[in-house]
Design a protein around this motif. Structure first.
Motif, mmCIF file in Angstrom:
data_model
loop_
_atom_site.group_PDB
_atom_site.id
_atom_site.type_symbol
_atom_site.label_atom_id
_atom_site.label_comp_id
_atom_site.label_asym_id
_atom_site.label_seq_id
_atom_site.Cartn_x
_atom_site.Cartn_y
_atom_site.Cartn_z
ATOM 1 N N LYS A 100 -6.418 -4.734 -1.882
ATOM 2 C CA LYS A 100 -7.589 -4.697 -1.766
ATOM 3 C C LYS A 100 -7.820 -5.495 -0.175
ATOM 4 O O LYS A 100 -8.129 -4.998 0.386
ATOM 5 C CB LYS A 100 -8.152 -4.476 -2.533
ATOM 6 C CG LYS A 100 -8.293 -6.465 -3.327
ATOM 7 C CD LYS A 100 -9.473 -6.550 -3.957
ATOM 8 C CE LYS A 100 -9.700 -7.570 -4.742
ATOM 9 N NZ LYS A 100 -8.921 -7.793 -5.360
ATOM 10 N N LEU A 144 -5.549 -3.898 2.475
ATOM 11 C CA LEU A 144 -6.207 -2.800 3.162
ATOM 12 C C LEU A 144 -7.292 -3.710 4.034
ATOM 13 O O LEU A 144 -7.929 -3.060 4.780
ATOM 14 C CB LEU A 144 -6.357 -2.204 1.688
ATOM 15 C CG LEU A 144 -7.180 -1.011 2.568
ATOM 16 C CD1 LEU A 144 -6.649 -0.005 3.475
ATOM 17 C CD2 LEU A 144 -8.455 -0.110 0.838
ATOM 18 N N ILE A 156 -2.738 4.895 1.138
ATOM 19 C CA ILE A 156 -3.834 5.102 1.160
ATOM 20 C C ILE A 156 -4.328 6.260 1.834
ATOM 21 O O ILE A 156 -4.554 6.174 3.716
ATOM 22 C CB ILE A 156 -4.382 3.555 1.733
ATOM 23 C CG1 ILE A 156 -3.854 2.501 0.525
ATOM 24 C CG2 ILE A 156 -6.213 4.067 1.311
ATOM 25 C CD1 ILE A 156 -4.011 2.836 -1.327
ATOM 26 N N LEU A 216 0.952 -1.309 -0.250
ATOM 27 C CA LEU A 216 0.103 0.024 -0.165
ATOM 28 C C LEU A 216 0.964 1.304 0.238
ATOM 29 O O LEU A 216 1.527 1.313 0.965
ATOM 30 C CB LEU A 216 -0.783 0.029 0.796
ATOM 31 C CG LEU A 216 -1.965 -0.904 1.636
ATOM 32 C CD1 LEU A 216 -2.666 -1.306 2.284
ATOM 33 C CD2 LEU A 216 -2.964 -1.407 -0.084
ATOM 34 N N TYR A 266 -4.340 5.282 11.478
ATOM 35 C CA TYR A 266 -5.853 5.142 11.708
ATOM 36 C C TYR A 266 -6.558 5.053 12.790
ATOM 37 O O TYR A 266 -6.135 5.190 13.470
ATOM 38 C CB TYR A 266 -5.586 3.304 11.547
ATOM 39 C CG TYR A 266 -6.435 2.029 10.832
ATOM 40 C CD1 TYR A 266 -8.049 3.096 10.852
ATOM 41 C CD2 TYR A 266 -6.857 0.767 11.450
ATOM 42 C CE1 TYR A 266 -9.666 2.330 11.244
ATOM 43 C CE2 TYR A 266 -8.314 0.365 11.228
ATOM 44 C CZ TYR A 266 -9.511 0.851 11.286
ATOM 45 O OH TYR A 266 -10.709 -0.374 11.103
#
Length: 653
Positions: free
Chosen positions: A56, A59, A36, A33, A74
């Protein structure tokens, strides 16, 4: 823990510059990643679409707190997930998220209902309540008649519905669905998507991971990801709609309820695993069973042997002192224990009786039969002092001793060997050497055997007769002294030593007492029992090592199951408890079986005439040692299972 609470304007999920890479150092660094950033609000139905290898699934694992980003931030409901401890992350996976995996990830040994109950189990929901809720969810999803089917008995679509029911068990406010239709036929896929749409309409937040754009079209928002970058986003739900999802709440004592209430469930699951792998379990149990049974049997035999030896020695009286000349000095004329010594010893106040004994081997004849056996000259008090009565006839008297009577009392085995056809030997005449003796009694059987000789082969005659007519020796082979007060035996022994030393001016004699013999024999038997018990304990330790090896193998075989349990909210201590329970259950079953086996072997030995005394402390000790063995040797594999990374465990084969 601090419970996340949603507000009107706060995104449910906020990712800022999330990056993820694997490798580094000695291994090639692979970037998955690349920065993102996105927000997801409560109540959204979002599809993250991309080709295989686009990042994906990685993620999704980060979103569901199965994995951690290498960098970036996050926030879940405004709180930085990086600041959360392992148990808090487990709470999020249990209370906030519900996972629907492409491979279903159902535990093969559990039924459909039991698979659905797992998140509620770790949430501490009472057994009856979680069973009712699981049944209601499965019935709602059309599986009411398959509650007790195992995954292999269900079709792919049915397994996926079980997975969805499990995701909804604790409320499932956020459903993370990873390729939910990827392994299904078109009809089953349509059913699953219809269910997800219904859940979205009911206010659940749905995050759908897929490579299929047709499947993604069912979502209200589509985020496309390629090579670890977000390349398109169709839009964001207005923050004003975020209040459609209720705040998350956690009961303060939920973890305590789970810890107390899950023990029975852990035992049930452990028993099922043992039964599924029963052959391997039986081999594991064998070491524990042998160890426990060995401890019980060896301690029982040791105690029984000790009791028998002590009883046999005690039968001759414990208040006796034995005095005998030393082997070398007894061959020198004028040395040894003389008649004058006996008179001097008899003057000691605490000595109640002085019994001289003279013994040796002679040939005894009766008719055409002759047997070489031990002859013992003694006094009339021998039967009383040694607690050795006659079975037939009578023992000779003091008068017989004084007049050198040629009378004899014989052992029962000698009577049988010498006079096999005579029913009652009393009154018969035998020759000892060339001297005829009349048998006046038969001794009670002692059963004790020394080498090739037995007390049941003994011939007892008056001491005077033995001295003058059989052996031709006046001095006794040894002397038995009876002490009136057992407590004074050591003091009396010292007094005897003083008398003899003053007369001999040298210790050409030795002294022993029955109490000392018994203590020495008891100590020897105790040492033997301890040695046997240590051997048994070693076998128990070997069994424990076997348990550890099997548990390590079990952890490797059930890595995916561990990942499933973690994904559904199991904390590290839940996994630790589960595998530790299995280890303890194995050793507990082995301990119980070992106790029963040990008792059974002991009973068999009793029927074979072996002296056996079961020790309650040995039985209890052996059993609890087996349980402790499970705890000690099961801890490392259980801890290893608890430390597994959820995303790595789920990916294992």
């Amino acid at each position: 823990m601090e419970v996340p609470v949603l507000s009107d304007r706060l995104p449910l999920i906020s990712l800022v510059d999330i990056r993820k890479h694997y490798g580094g150092g000695d291994k090639p660094r692979v970037e998955i990643l690349h920065g993102i950033s996105l927000d997801i609000h409560a109540g959204e139905f979002v599809a993250i679409v991309g080709a295989s290898g686009s990042g994906k699934s990685t993620l999704m694992n980060i979103l569901g707190c199965l994995d951690k980003p290498s960098s970036g931030r996050y926030d879940f409901a405004g709180r930085n997930v990086a600041d959360m401890e392992a148990d808090e992350l487990a709470w999020l996976r249990r209370e906030a998220f519900g996972f629907v995996f492409q491979g279903y990830h159902l535990i093969a040994t559990e039924t459909a209902q039991e698979n659905v109950e797992i998140p509620a189990l770790y949430a501490g929901m009472p057994e009856r309540e979680r069973a009712e809720r699981a049944q209601a969810l499965l019935t709602r999803l059309g599986l009411g008649e398959r509650l007790h089917y195992r995954p292999k008995q269900l079709s792919g679509g049915q397994q996926q519905r079980v997975s969805i029911a499990r995701a909804l068990m604790n409320g499932g406010r956020i459903i993370l669905a990873d390729e939910p239709t990827g392994a299904l036929d078109s009809r089953s896929g349509e059913e699953v998507m219809r269910l997800l749409n219904e859940l979205a309409d009911a206010g659940h937040t749905i995050i759908l991971i897929t490579h299929d754009r047709d499947v993604a079209a069912n979502a209200r928002r589509v985020i496309e990801i390629r090579d670890g970058h977000v390349i398109s986003d169709t839009g964001v739900l207005q923050p004003s709609l975020a209040n459609t999802a209720p705040a998350f709440k956690l009961e303060a004592d939920a973890s305590q309820v789970a810890w107390r209430g899950d023990m029975l469930e852990a035992c049930r699951a452990a028993w099922r695993v043992m039964w599924v792998n029963r052959f391997r379990t039986a081999l594991t149990l064998l070491g524990i069973i042998i160890g426990v049974a060995s401890v019980i049997v060896m301690m029982a035999v040791g105690m029984g042997t000790k009791e028998r030896v002590v009883a046999e020695l005690g039968a001759f009286g414990t208040n006796h002192i034995y005095v005998r000349p030393k082997h070398e000095s007894s061959k020198v004329p004028g040395r040894g224990i003389s008649v004058g010594d006996l008179e001097a010893i008899g003057d000691i106040p605490q000595i109640t009786y002085v019994l001289p004994n003279l013994s040796g081997n002679k040939v005894v004849r009766y008719g055409n039969q002759d047997v070489q056996t031990r002859i013992k000259g003694s006094g009339a008090a021998m039967a009383r002092m040694l607690n050795w009565p006659v079975e037939k006839g009578a023992f000779f008297s003091e008068e017989d001793n004084q007049r050198m009577a040629t009378v004899a009392v014989i052992g029962p085995r000698l009577a049988q060997n010498l006079m096999p056809d005579v029913e009652n030997p009393v009154g018969e005449t035998v020759l000892i050497g060339n001297v005829p003796f009349q048998v006046i009694g038969v001794l009670v059987s002692k059963g004790a055997v020394t080498g090739d000789q037995s007390d049941d082969d003994l011939v007892v005659i008056p001491y005077s007769t033995a001295s003058m007519r059989v052996f031709g020796e006046r001095d006794p082979s040894y002397v038995t002294l009876e002490v009136g007060d057992m407590k004074q035996i050591d003091a009396v022994a010292k007094a005897v030593d003083d008398v003899l030393f003053s007369r001999h001016q040298i210790r050409d004699y030795g002294m022993e007492n029955a109490a000392g013999w018994i203590a020495a024999q008891a100590k020897t038997q105790d040492s033997m029992s301890i040695m046997l018990a240590l051997i048994a304990v070693i076998s128990l330790l070997v069994g424990g090592i076997g348990v550890m090896n099997v548990m390590l193998m079990t952890v490797r075989e059930r890595t995916r199951e561990i990942g499933i349990r973690m994904a559904t909210g199991a904390r590290q201590r839940d996994i630790l408890q589960q595998f530790l329970t299995e280890a303890v259950l194995v050793t507990t079953v082995g301990g119980v079986t070992g106790v029963l086996s040990g008792l059974a072997i002991g009973v068999i030995l009793v029927f074979w005439g072996m002296p056996v005394i079961f020790s309650l402390s040995a039985i209890i000790g052996a059993f609890f040692c087996s349980v402790i063995t499970g705890l000690v040797f099961g801890f490392m594999p259980a801890r290893q299972a608890a430390k597994l990374d959820p995303v790595v465990a789920l990916a294992s084969e």
